[in-house]
Design an enzyme around this catalytic site. Structure first.
Site, PDB file in Angstrom:
ATOM      1  N   TYR A  39       0.833  -1.202   0.000  1.00 34.66           N
ATOM      2  CA  TYR A  39       0.000   0.000   0.000  1.00 34.66           C
ATOM      3  C   TYR A  39       0.868   1.252   0.000  1.00 34.66           C
ATOM      4  CZ  TYR A  39      -2.961   3.772   1.656  1.00 34.66           C
ATOM      5  OH  TYR A  39      -3.608   4.974   1.785  1.00 34.66           O
ATOM      6  N   ASN A 391     -13.867  10.112   2.749  1.00 34.14           N
ATOM      7  CA  ASN A 391     -12.895   9.393   1.938  1.00 34.14           C
ATOM      8  C   ASN A 391     -13.533   8.219   1.195  1.00 34.14           C
ATOM      9  OD1 ASN A 391      -9.910   7.529   2.379  1.00 34.14           O
ATOM     10  ND2 ASN A 391     -10.017   9.407   1.209  1.00 34.14           N
ATOM     11  N   ASN A 394     -14.079   4.884   2.745  1.00 37.54           N
ATOM     12  CA  ASN A 394     -12.923   4.123   3.209  1.00 37.54           C
ATOM     13  C   ASN A 394     -12.725   4.409   4.695  1.00 37.54           C
ATOM     14  OD1 ASN A 394     -10.321   2.729   3.158  1.00 37.54           O
ATOM     15  ND2 ASN A 394      -9.409   4.777   3.187  1.00 37.54           N
TER      16      ASN A 394
END
Length: 485
Positions: A39, A391, A394
């Site tokens: 990530y 977001n 998320n």
């Protein structure tokens, strides 16, 4: 706490250097393996993780920093800004974030100068760490935006030159490791907790001086009485009040039972001691931990994607600090009110004025104190449960720890001023006291205040006196023979 605001030497131990180096080498090895996603290094950020990132490490660095440089509002206080860098360096020094040794070294070098990044107060929800405020901090270190040097605000590139620093050069992993943690939250909460702990000692001392000047009987701190209440911190607070009051001589003119702002102070301050102690313990856990995502564990060949950047612990701790500090502020304001009232202040004139009507003494001081308490109460709404999804969902649950921590810091600063105001009032009460203080330690504290603050014979501005009294009180309690957990 004062050390945070000025140049401080921070050195990495040999173990830390080895851990950071080893962690970085593991990350670089992982990134060389085809098909293993990491990530933020090989992907986009947040909900855009399903898309690939930019091609080069330098571009990936810009990818994370540029879109997060959106903060608004006033600058965070310099102590919080510098403490945030210190906390971030400590977290990265565990070697689990994959940051480079040169990056951690750069943070330590910054702390050895008078440089402080400009960090806007608004922008973080405290969920993926303090993304927006830390992005501004990193941008300052890159020469983007603004910064302070020895308290002077200027363009960041100029500030780096004045401080003798070079602009920070980063790759994608370094950039994400710098912003993806709770360092601003932890720094603000830690400074708030330290200030609150010291102010609790001040509140204990000032309460004892008040009781001594009034001639109150010390029965309210009787050990058997407080032990029976069942709360150890209340009993300990009673012992400290008794230490201050040793040698006090009660006045026959006082009532059998004092108002609660004297009689119930062991219970109030003892409960505040428990709350502040728990908050300090929680923030200490944060300081020892690693708040980042992902984390890299070479021994397990593991890249762990998770949520260690979720600042809920310090959010709860900060909200509790705000509540405890505000109640201690309520106590200080009520104790000032007692001192201005000739029916309760031991026969002294109203407003502690030497010539009531011709002089007004602490009349304005009390109004200011009432204003401060109202501001503290308004700010006391908990932030830790104000979750709002953001977001692209998320971040569908967020702790708002940064707002909670900054509020706690501001609350603690207001409490210092309230205690400064109470210190000025007690100094004036002692000046108008025919019988004098009878407890030697209380007398010493009044003498320390009197050395810096003149009696109010003719009305004069008291704004600076209040701040001076706060400083005097801080110094007086720092050397006393007890410690708060």
């Amino acid at each position: 706490m004062d050390l945070i605001g000025r140049p401080t030497t921070i050195e990495l131990s040999e173990d830390a250097i080895a851990q950071v180096t080893r962690g970085r080498e593991f990350v670089e090895g992982v990134l060389r393996r085809n098909g293993r996603p990491v990530y933020g290094a090989t992907t986009g950020f947040g909900p855009l993780v399903v898309f690939g990132g930019r091609d080069s490490a330098t571009e990936q660095c810009d990818n994370v920093l540029q879109h997060l440089t959106v903060g608004q509002g006033a600058d965070l206080p310099i102590p919080i800004a510098r403490a945030s860098i210190l906390v971030r360096a400590r977290s990265l020094a565990h070697g689990l974030s994959g940051a480079s040794l040169s990056t951690v070294d750069a943070l330590c070098r910054m702390l050895s100068t008078g440089f402080a990044p400009v960090i806007p107060i608004w922008g973080s929800v405290g969920a993926s760490g303090d993304l927006v405020p830390l992005a501004h901090a990193v941008q300052s270190l890159r020469g983007v935006g603004h910064a302070y040097v020895d308290g002077e605000r200027m363009p960041a590139r100029d500030a780096l030159g004045v401080a003798g620093l070079t602009p920070l050069e980063l790759d994608g992993r370094d950039a994400l490791a710098l912003v993806n943690g709770t360092s601003v939250t932890t720094a603000a909460a830690g400074l708030a907790a330290l200030s609150a702990r010291r102010s609790l000692q001040v509140a204990t001392a000032l309460t004892a001086v008040l009781a001594d000047l009034l001639g109150a009987t010390p029965a309210f701190v009787a050990p058997s009485l407080l032990k029976a209440f069942g709360h150890p911190d209340v009993a300990t607070t009673g012992q400290e009040l008794a230490w201050w009051l040793e040698g006090t001589t009660p006045s026959p003119d006082r009532p059998l039972q004092e108002p609660y702002s004297v009689r119930c102070t062991p219970q109030l301050l003892g409960a505040a001691r428990s709350a502040i102690g728990w908050s300090i313990e929680t923030v200490s856990h944060d300081l020892r931990g690693v708040s980042d995502n992902p984390l890299f564990f070479e021994d397990e060949d593991l890249v762990a994607h998770g949520g260690n950047f979720f600042g809920q612990p310090s959010a709860f701790a900060s909200d509790l600090l705000s509540s405890a500090v505000t109640q201690v502020g309520n106590l200080a304001e009520r104790q000032i009110d007692m001192l201005v009232d000739p029916g309760r202040n031991g026969g002294r004139p109203p407003m502690l004025a030497s010539e009531p009507g011709r002089q007004h003494s602490i009349q304005g001081l009390q109004v200011m104190s009432t204003s401060l308490v109202a501001a503290m109460r308004r700010a006391c709404t908990p932030a830790a449960m104000q979750s709002l999804p953001t977001n692209l969902h998320n971040q569908d649950v967020v702790p708002f720890g940064t707002q909670a921590a900054v509020t706690a810091y501001e609350q603690a600063q207001k409490l210092r001023l309230l205690h400064g105001a109470l210190g000025v009032a007690l100094r004036q009460a002692a000046h108008l006291d025919n019988r004098g203080s009878t407890a030697s330690r209380c007398t010493d504290l009044v003498a320390a205040l009197s050395e810096r603050i003149d009696p109010i014979i003719h009305d004069r501005p008291l704004d600076e006196d209040i701040r001076i009294a706060a400083d005097v009180l801080d110094r007086q309690v720092e050397t006393k023979p007890w410690s708060y957990r």
